[in-house]
Design an enzyme around this catalytic site. Structure first.
Site, short mmCIF file in Angstrom:
data_model
loop_
_atom_site.label_atom_id
_atom_site.label_comp_id
_atom_site.label_asym_id
_atom_site.label_seq_id
_atom_site.Cartn_x
_atom_site.Cartn_y
_atom_site.Cartn_z
N CYS A 76 -49.49 -65.01 -21.23
CA CYS A 76 -48.52 -65.73 -19.97
C CYS A 76 -48.72 -64.92 -18.69
O CYS A 76 -48.09 -65.32 -17.47
CB CYS A 76 -47.16 -65.90 -20.37
SG CYS A 76 -46.45 -64.19 -20.62
N ASP A 90 -48.52 -57.23 -16.07
CA ASP A 90 -48.28 -55.60 -16.30
C ASP A 90 -49.15 -54.72 -17.27
O ASP A 90 -49.67 -53.74 -16.93
CB ASP A 90 -46.89 -55.70 -16.82
CG ASP A 90 -45.68 -55.79 -15.74
OD1 ASP A 90 -45.83 -55.06 -14.73
OD2 ASP A 90 -44.96 -56.63 -15.93
N GLU A 101 -47.15 -55.93 -23.02
CA GLU A 101 -47.32 -55.81 -21.43
C GLU A 101 -47.41 -54.04 -21.47
O GLU A 101 -47.54 -53.96 -20.11
CB GLU A 101 -46.37 -56.48 -20.46
CG GLU A 101 -45.15 -56.30 -20.86
CD GLU A 101 -44.15 -57.10 -19.77
OE1 GLU A 101 -44.91 -57.66 -18.82
OE2 GLU A 101 -43.06 -57.22 -20.15
N HIS A 161 -50.34 -62.32 6.29
CA HIS A 161 -49.57 -63.12 5.51
C HIS A 161 -49.76 -64.61 5.69
O HIS A 161 -49.42 -65.12 5.00
CB HIS A 161 -47.98 -62.57 5.42
CG HIS A 161 -47.85 -61.47 4.89
ND1 HIS A 161 -47.21 -60.27 5.19
CD2 HIS A 161 -48.06 -61.34 3.54
CE1 HIS A 161 -47.02 -59.40 4.33
NE2 HIS A 161 -47.51 -59.92 3.13
C1 PEP Z 1 -46.80 -60.09 -17.02
O1 PEP Z 1 -46.50 -59.14 -16.91
O2 PEP Z 1 -47.90 -60.50 -17.26
C2 PEP Z 1 -45.69 -61.25 -16.95
C3 PEP Z 1 -45.97 -62.33 -17.17
O3 PEP Z 1 -44.58 -60.70 -16.57
P1 PEP Z 1 -44.05 -60.58 -14.96
O4 PEP Z 1 -45.36 -61.18 -14.37
O5 PEP Z 1 -42.91 -61.40 -14.66
O6 PEP Z 1 -43.87 -59.13 -15.00
MG MG Z 2 -44.51 -58.39 -16.90
#
Ligand code: PEP
Ligand code: MG
Length: 574
Positions: A506, A459, A435, A191
């Site tokens: 995103c 996800d 997702e 880490h």
């Molecule tokens: C994703 O799943 O790509 C996303 C942007 O949401 P999070 O990472 O917050 O689950």
């Molecule tokens: Mg997500």
């Protein structure tokens, strides 16, 4: 001049004087205690545990502020250690059984575990023992009422040399004058190394005995790219490294000139380049980057680490500050995606006790179950929408019934506000995260109900490939270049564009300069990236030719594995 090779833990060059950190030896004596004092001794140990939990809360706040949610998992790992029966049961049992002081019982228990760690062949697991000692040291310092030596006491620029640095030490490095660090111990996956990378502090670890070979004040060049430390370098070496450093600085400056310039490919295809906002501290950076919008406002920080959910007032204030600062640019506010690895302490049933939380009561599923929480958040977003362009984004949608449920609640929220005499915005755009594979497959049915989609690759990849996104054992299988991922992304973009709906991406894939050419070629409309990578991604897009990438996509879709896709990109110099 002496050159020592180690393990490159965090890239970059540091040139400066050495500061050798003396190993903090905590001496623990065995003290035998009379029977009647043993209960009090156990209580003293319990108090040290509580104080350590408080330390971790403070450390977590710091990590969230500096590094974001992804890294707060380290603190969770330390909390788990602190809650482990080794600490909660074994140490009190030793105190009672052996009739000894808490410090001694703790150090004996830690030593026994250390011996087991030493035998482990897997480097990743062996490295986890540093997390155990980090927690152990915190506990001991509370028991001994010692405060840990602080690196912020170092008042001059220097390269830190130490036998070992614990993750908690690394956490505060960016607040110090330390230019980089080199340690005897440590591995690439510790880490400490991971934190150094995030803080952009050059580091070399695994140098065996550097802490004994260097004296404070020695001249040092630390090469975090090559994993090398040079002690008392000659003048030629120093100027060579100064040139490397200058080049890196020039590259940074070149990026700076991109602020405010459009995100457009060489052949004229424009993209909206948004930034992801995970915590309020990032707003200033995003405004300064002149981002085209906030493409993903993760609101979970408002809900975590507290016993009561945030009020409508608190929420609308938080959303308003972002919407106003970005106005007239869009701010895509995602309703809270609690569950999965984001465990809430709000006393909501479910997430804490699930064996498979990523497949469990998370995101919109949890909020539809607790519609009061959901409606409060929707009301706060509607109110923020009066002062700029707020959009609502729903996470973890897998079926049309969920979208209908959300729309019902959103209509109710608006009607309630109106009935209370409050104005509501004329139009509030509603989008869903794509997702979950079922949302990708059923998108044509969902699109008439919504205004836009945002693809959450983090996800989506984990669910397409059945690879837990935070499980270290399967990280090698977590592969954004897997042809199955590219095929589904292509299908999603095509389906949405047929219905003239806006497609944003995103997930972290948007922050990987190697993956961005694929997203551009697939024809998405906007990318939302982490602020740290914003200018780098803009630079990458501005160097691409859309028409060439479009031609590449059918070949990527026909690839048998991710190596073939990576080769296709490499052949184009990407
Ligand atoms: C994703 O799943 O790509 C996303 C942007 O949401 P999070 O990472 O917050 O689950
Ligand atoms: Mg997500």
């Amino acid at each position: 001049m002496i050159v020592i090779k180690g393990i490159a833990a965090s890239p970059g060059i540091a040139i400066g004087k050495a500061y050798v950190l003396e190993d903090e030896e905590i001496v623990v004596n065995r003290i035998e205690l009379p029977r009647e004092l043993l209960r009090a001794e156990v209580a003293r140990f319990k108090n040290a545990q509580k104080a350590t939990h408080r330390d971790l809360d403070a450390a977590e706040a710091k990590v969230l502020k500096v590094l974001g949610r992804q890294h707060a998992k380290l603190i969770d790992a330390h909390r788990l250690i602190l809650r482990d029966t080794l600490i909660t049961r074994e140490v009190p049992e030793r105190i009672i059984r052996e009739g000894v002081n808490a410090e001694f019982a703790l150090s004996e228990a830690l030593e026994a575990v250390n011996q087991q760690f030493e035998k482990m062949e897997d480097e990743f697991f062996r490295e986890r023992r540093h997390d155990l000692f980090d927690v152990g040291k915190r506990l001991l310092s509370h028991l001994l009422k010692q405060s840990k030596k602080s690196l912020s006491d170092i008042k001059e620029d220097c390269v830190l040399i130490a036998r070992n640095l614990l993750p908690s030490d690394t956490l505060s490095l960016h607040e110090t004058k330390i230019l980089g660090f080199a340690t005897d111990l440590g591995g690439k996956t510790s880490h400490t190394a991971i934190l150094a990378q995030s803080l952009e502090i050059p580091a070399v670890v695994g140098l065996s005995d550097i802490s004994r070979r260097v004296k404070t004040g020695d001249a040092i060049i630390l090469d975090g790219d090559q994993g090398m430390v040079i002690i008392n370098p000659g003048p030629e070496t120093v100027s060579k490294y100064q040139r490397v450093q200058q080049k890196a600085m020039q590259d940074e400056r070149a990026l700076e000139t991109l602020r405010g310039l459009p995100t457009v490919t060489l052949d004229g295809r424009s993209f909206r380049l948004d930034a992801n906002l995970d915590s309020p501290e990032e707003l200033k950076t995003i405004v300064a980057l002149q981002a085209d919008g906030v493409g993903l406002f993760r609101t979970e920080y408002l809900f975590l680490n507290r016993n009561m959910p945030p009020s409508e007032e608190e929420q609308s204030k938080a959303y308003l500050s972002v919407v106003k600062a970005m106005e007239p640019k869009p701010v895509v506010i995602r309703t809270a995606d609690i569950g999965g690895d984001r465990l809430s302490q709000l006393g909501i049933e479910g997430p804490k006790s699930e064996t498979n939380p990523f497949m469990g009561l998370r995101g919109v599923r949890l909020f539809l179950r607790h519609s009061d929480l959901f409606k409060t958040q929707l009301r706060a977003i509607v109110r923020a929408g009066l002062k700029g362009r707020a959009c609502v984004l729903i996470p973890m949608v897998s079926s049309i019934g969920e979208i209908l449920g959300v729309k019902r609640l959103l209509a109710q929220a608006q009607a309630e506000l109106q009935a209370e005499g409050q104005p509501v915005p004329e139009k509030l755009e509603l989008g869903i995260m794509v997702e979950i594979p079922s949302a990708a497959m059923m998108l044509d049915q969902f699109l008439p109900l919504i205004d836009f989609i945002s693809i959450g690759t983090n996800d989506l990849i984990q669910y397409i490939l059945a690879v837990d996104r935070i499980n270290e054992h399967v990280t090698h299988l977590y592969d954004p270049f897997h042809p199955a991922v590219i095929r589904i992304l292509d299908q999603v973009v095509q389906t949405a564009h047929k219905k003239n709906k806006w497609v944003s991406v995103c997930g972290e894939m948007t922050s990987d300069p190697h993956a961005v050419p694929l997203l551009v070629g697939l024809g998405v409309d906007s990318l939302s990236v982490s602020p740290r990578m914003y200018l780098r991604i803009k630079q990458a897009v501005r160097g691409l030719r859309f028409a060439n990438l479009q031609k590449l996509i059918p070949r990527a879709l026909a690839a048998a594995d991710s190596d073939q896709i990576k080769k296709l990109l490499a052949d184009q110099g990407l």
